[in-house]
Design a protein around this motif. Structure first.
Motif, PDB file in Angstrom:
ATOM      1  N   LEU A 215     -17.041  23.235  -9.001  1.00 47.29           N
ATOM      2  CA  LEU A 215     -16.472  22.968  -7.679  1.00 47.29           C
ATOM      3  C   LEU A 215     -15.372  23.964  -7.340  1.00 47.29           C
ATOM      4  N   GLN A 216     -14.599  24.368  -8.341  1.00 47.77           N
ATOM      5  CA  GLN A 216     -13.570  25.370  -8.090  1.00 47.77           C
ATOM      6  C   GLN A 216     -14.182  26.662  -7.573  1.00 47.77           C
ATOM      7  N   GLU A 217     -15.301  27.066  -8.169  1.00 42.92           N
ATOM      8  CA  GLU A 217     -15.943  28.304  -7.737  1.00 42.92           C
ATOM      9  C   GLU A 217     -16.511  28.166  -6.333  1.00 42.92           C
ATOM     10  N   ILE A 218     -17.020  27.000  -6.010  1.00 47.91           N
ATOM     11  CA  ILE A 218     -17.564  26.768  -4.669  1.00 47.91           C
ATOM     12  C   ILE A 218     -16.460  26.883  -3.627  1.00 47.91           C
TER      13      ILE A 218
ATOM     14  N   PHE B 249       0.810  -1.214   0.000  1.00 46.99           N
ATOM     15  CA  PHE B 249       0.000   0.000   0.000  1.00 46.99           C
ATOM     16  C   PHE B 249       0.843   1.264   0.000  1.00 46.99           C
ATOM     17  N   PHE B 250       0.399   2.225  -0.781  1.00 47.57           N
ATOM     18  CA  PHE B 250       0.928   3.580  -0.760  1.00 47.57           C
ATOM     19  C   PHE B 250      -0.250   4.521  -0.518  1.00 47.57           C
ATOM     20  N   VAL B 251      -0.059   5.550   0.278  1.00 43.75           N
ATOM     21  CA  VAL B 251      -1.106   6.534   0.520  1.00 43.75           C
ATOM     22  C   VAL B 251      -0.807   7.788  -0.289  1.00 43.75           C
ATOM     23  N   VAL B 252      -1.688   8.118  -1.212  1.00 49.08           N
ATOM     24  CA  VAL B 252      -1.550   9.326  -2.034  1.00 49.08           C
ATOM     25  C   VAL B 252      -2.877  10.062  -1.955  1.00 49.08           C
ATOM     26  N   PRO B 253      -2.966  11.140  -1.178  1.00 50.05           N
ATOM     27  CA  PRO B 253      -4.232  11.864  -1.050  1.00 50.05           C
ATOM     28  C   PRO B 253      -4.698  12.415  -2.390  1.00 50.05           C
ATOM     29  N   ASN B 254      -6.009  12.567  -2.514  1.00 53.76           N
ATOM     30  CA  ASN B 254      -6.560  13.241  -3.689  1.00 53.76           C
ATOM     31  C   ASN B 254      -5.997  14.643  -3.775  1.00 53.76           C
ATOM     32  N   PHE B 255      -5.685  15.095  -4.975  1.00 53.31           N
ATOM     33  CA  PHE B 255      -5.204  16.460  -5.125  1.00 53.31           C
ATOM     34  C   PHE B 255      -6.144  17.230  -6.041  1.00 53.31           C
ATOM     35  N   PHE B 256      -6.163  18.525  -5.859  1.00 60.38           N
ATOM     36  CA  PHE B 256      -7.105  19.379  -6.572  1.00 60.38           C
ATOM     37  C   PHE B 256      -6.351  20.559  -7.143  1.00 60.38           C
ATOM     38  N   GLU B 257      -6.583  20.839  -8.417  1.00 60.64           N
ATOM     39  CA  GLU B 257      -5.868  21.916  -9.088  1.00 60.64           C
ATOM     40  C   GLU B 257      -6.765  23.148  -9.166  1.00 60.64           C
ATOM     41  N   PHE B 258      -6.323  24.245  -8.544  1.00 59.99           N
ATOM     42  CA  PHE B 258      -7.125  25.452  -8.512  1.00 59.99           C
ATOM     43  C   PHE B 258      -6.871  26.371  -9.696  1.00 59.99           C
ATOM     44  N   GLY B 259      -5.886  26.065 -10.511  1.00 62.07           N
ATOM     45  CA  GLY B 259      -5.588  26.939 -11.641  1.00 62.07           C
ATOM     46  C   GLY B 259      -4.447  27.864 -11.286  1.00 62.07           C
ATOM     47  N   ALA B 260      -4.736  29.118 -10.952  1.00 61.72           N
ATOM     48  CA  ALA B 260      -3.695  30.082 -10.603  1.00 61.72           C
ATOM     49  C   ALA B 260      -2.976  29.645  -9.338  1.00 61.72           C
ATOM     50  N   LYS B 261      -1.646  29.810  -9.330  1.00 62.97           N
ATOM     51  CA  LYS B 261      -0.867  29.373  -8.177  1.00 62.97           C
ATOM     52  C   LYS B 261      -1.126  30.253  -6.962  1.00 62.97           C
ATOM     53  N   HIS B 262      -1.396  31.527  -7.197  1.00 65.95           N
ATOM     54  CA  HIS B 262      -1.610  32.444  -6.081  1.00 65.95           C
ATOM     55  C   HIS B 262      -2.952  33.151  -6.266  1.00 65.95           C
ATOM     56  N   ILE B 263      -3.876  32.806  -5.434  1.00 69.02           N
ATOM     57  CA  ILE B 263      -5.206  33.413  -5.504  1.00 69.02           C
ATOM     58  C   ILE B 263      -5.369  34.302  -4.272  1.00 69.02           C
ATOM     59  N   ALA B 264      -5.659  35.556  -4.484  1.00 65.18           N
ATOM     60  CA  ALA B 264      -5.796  36.483  -3.368  1.00 65.18           C
ATOM     61  C   ALA B 264      -6.943  36.048  -2.456  1.00 65.18           C
ATOM     62  N   HIS B 265      -6.667  36.048  -1.171  1.00 69.87           N
ATOM     63  CA  HIS B 265      -7.689  35.694  -0.199  1.00 69.87           C
ATOM     64  C   HIS B 265      -8.586  36.891   0.054  1.00 69.87           C
ATOM     65  N   GLU B 266      -9.862  36.739  -0.249  1.00 69.09           N
ATOM     66  CA  GLU B 266     -10.794  37.841  -0.069  1.00 69.09           C
ATOM     67  C   GLU B 266     -11.314  37.837   1.372  1.00 69.09           C
ATOM     68  N   SER B 267     -11.295  39.002   1.987  1.00 64.80           N
ATOM     69  CA  SER B 267     -11.801  39.090   3.351  1.00 64.80           C
ATOM     70  C   SER B 267     -13.313  38.885   3.349  1.00 64.80           C
ATOM     71  N   VAL B 268     -13.802  38.227   4.385  1.00 65.96           N
ATOM     72  CA  VAL B 268     -15.228  37.939   4.506  1.00 65.96           C
ATOM     73  C   VAL B 268     -15.788  38.814   5.619  1.00 65.96           C
ATOM     74  N   SER B 269     -16.751  39.653   5.265  1.00 66.04           N
ATOM     75  CA  SER B 269     -17.304  40.578   6.247  1.00 66.04           C
ATOM     76  C   SER B 269     -18.397  39.942   7.100  1.00 66.04           C
ATOM     77  N   SER B 270     -18.998  38.839   6.600  1.00 73.72           N
ATOM     78  CA  SER B 270     -20.091  38.215   7.339  1.00 73.72           C
ATOM     79  C   SER B 270     -19.572  37.571   8.618  1.00 73.72           C
ATOM     80  N   PRO B 271     -20.290  37.739   9.736  1.00 78.27           N
ATOM     81  CA  PRO B 271     -19.878  37.090  10.987  1.00 78.27           C
ATOM     82  C   PRO B 271     -20.201  35.602  11.020  1.00 78.27           C
ATOM     83  N   THR B 272     -20.961  35.124  10.044  1.00 84.20           N
ATOM     84  CA  THR B 272     -21.356  33.711  10.018  1.00 84.20           C
ATOM     85  C   THR B 272     -20.173  32.823   9.657  1.00 84.20           C
ATOM     86  N   VAL B 273     -19.994  31.759  10.419  1.00 82.79           N
ATOM     87  CA  VAL B 273     -18.970  30.769  10.107  1.00 82.79           C
ATOM     88  C   VAL B 273     -19.535  29.819   9.053  1.00 82.79           C
TER      89      VAL B 273
END
Length: 244
Positions: free
Chosen positions: A239-242, A147-171
Motif C-alpha cells: 500500500l505504501q508503494e501504491i 466519543f473521541f474522533v481519532v482519524p486513521n493514521f498512516f506511516e510512510f517511513g521517511a519523513k520527507h519524500i521527494a515529490h516526483e513530477s508526473v508527465s502524464s496528462p491523465t488525472v
C-alpha cells in the motif's frame, strides 16, 4: 498504532479471538482461535476473557465494533479495568444501505435496542475514526459525551519524500479500502461517470469487500471499463508503494 505506542515506552499486549490474523513479523499476537463462536457466545467469551486479563492491563483497547457488547457487559458485571472500543465502521443493524436478510436485520436490531444498548452505556469511551462514524452512532443512541474522533493514521517511513513530477496528462484517482456501503465506494463510481469526457482520467480502486460485485456491475453498466479498475487488497508494504 502498536508500533507507535511501543516506540514511546508503552507496553502493548495484542490478543485476538480470530485465528486468521497474519500480523507483520515484528508484532506478536496471541490467538485464541474462537472464530466459530456465535454472536451471543462470542460476547460471553469476551467478557470472561477480560476478567481473566485484569491483572495484566491498565486499559483494554478493543479494536472493532463487534467488541462493544462484551466490553460493556464486562464493566457492568464489575470489571475494574477501563474499556475503550475503536469504531471504524457501522453496526450491521444500522441503516447504511448494506444488504442483509430482513430476518437477520430485525433480530439484531431488537436485541441491540432491548439489551445491547444497556451494555454499550457501560463502555468507558469510544474512539471513532471519523466524525461521520461518530455521528451515526450518536444518532443510533450511543452517548455522545463518550466519543473521541481519532482519524486513521498512516506511516510512510521517511519523513520527507521527494515529490516526483508526473508527465502524464491523465488525472489519476485512487481509493484504497474496503468495498462497503458505509464507505461509499458505489457513490464514488456514480460521481466519476460525470467527469467531462474531454478530461483524461483513470480511477483505481484497491480493496475487497461485499460491495465488489455491485461496483463491477456499475462499471459495466456505465461503460467505464477502460477508466475504472478494481485491484485486490494489498498489505501495508504494498500500500505504501501504491500511495507513492
Amino acid at each position: 498504532q502498536i508500533r507507535y505506542l511501543k516506540e514511546r515506552g508503552h507496553s502493548v499486549t495484542v490478543q485476538t479471538i480470530a485465528s486468521s490474523n497474519k500480523p507483520p513479523a515484528y508484532i506478536q499476537i496471541i490467538a485464541h482461535a474462537k472464530d466459530g463462536l456465535g454472536f451471543l457466545a462470542g460476547n460471553r467469551f469476551l467478557s470472561e476473557f477480560l476478567f481473566s486479563q485484569e491483572k495484566e492491563a491498565d486499559l483494554f483497547f478493543l479494536y472493532g465494533v463487534d467488541f462493544i457488547w462484551g466490553a460493556g457487559a464486562y464493566r457492568k458485571r464489575g470489571g475494574s479495568v477501563p474499556t475503550v472500543v475503536y469504531l471504524d465502521t457501522c453496526l450491521t443493524s444500522m441503516d447504511t444501505g448494506e444488504r442483509q436478510s430482513t430476518a437477520y436485520y430485525y433480530k439484531r436490531l431488537v436485541w441491540e435496542k432491548l439489551f445491547g444498548m444497556h451494555n454499550a452505556s457501560w463502555v468507558d469511551a469510544y474512539v471513532a475514526s471519523s466524525p461521520f462514524i461518530r455521528n451515526i452512532y450518536v444518532r443510533y443512541g450511543f452517548p455522545g459525551t463518550k466519543f473521541f474522533v481519532v482519524p486513521n493514521f498512516f506511516e510512510f517511513g521517511a519523513k520527507h519524500i521527494a515529490h516526483e513530477s508526473v508527465s502524464s496528462p491523465t488525472v489519476c484517482l485512487l481509493y484504497a479500502g474496503r468495498l462497503t456501503y458505509d464507505k461509499g465506494t458505489d457513490l464514488l463510481i456514480e460521481a466519476v461517470r460525470d467527469i467531462p469526457q474531454d478530461l483524461p482520467w483513470h480511477l483505481r480502486i484497491v480493496g475487497n469487500g461485499p460491495l465488489k460485485e455491485e461496483c463491477e456491475r456499475m462499471i459495466r453498466a456505465y461503460k467505464l471499463d477502460g477508466l475504472v479498475e478494481i485491484t485486490p487488497w494489498v498489505g501495508q508494504d504494498g500500500l505504501q508503494e501504491i500511495y507513492r
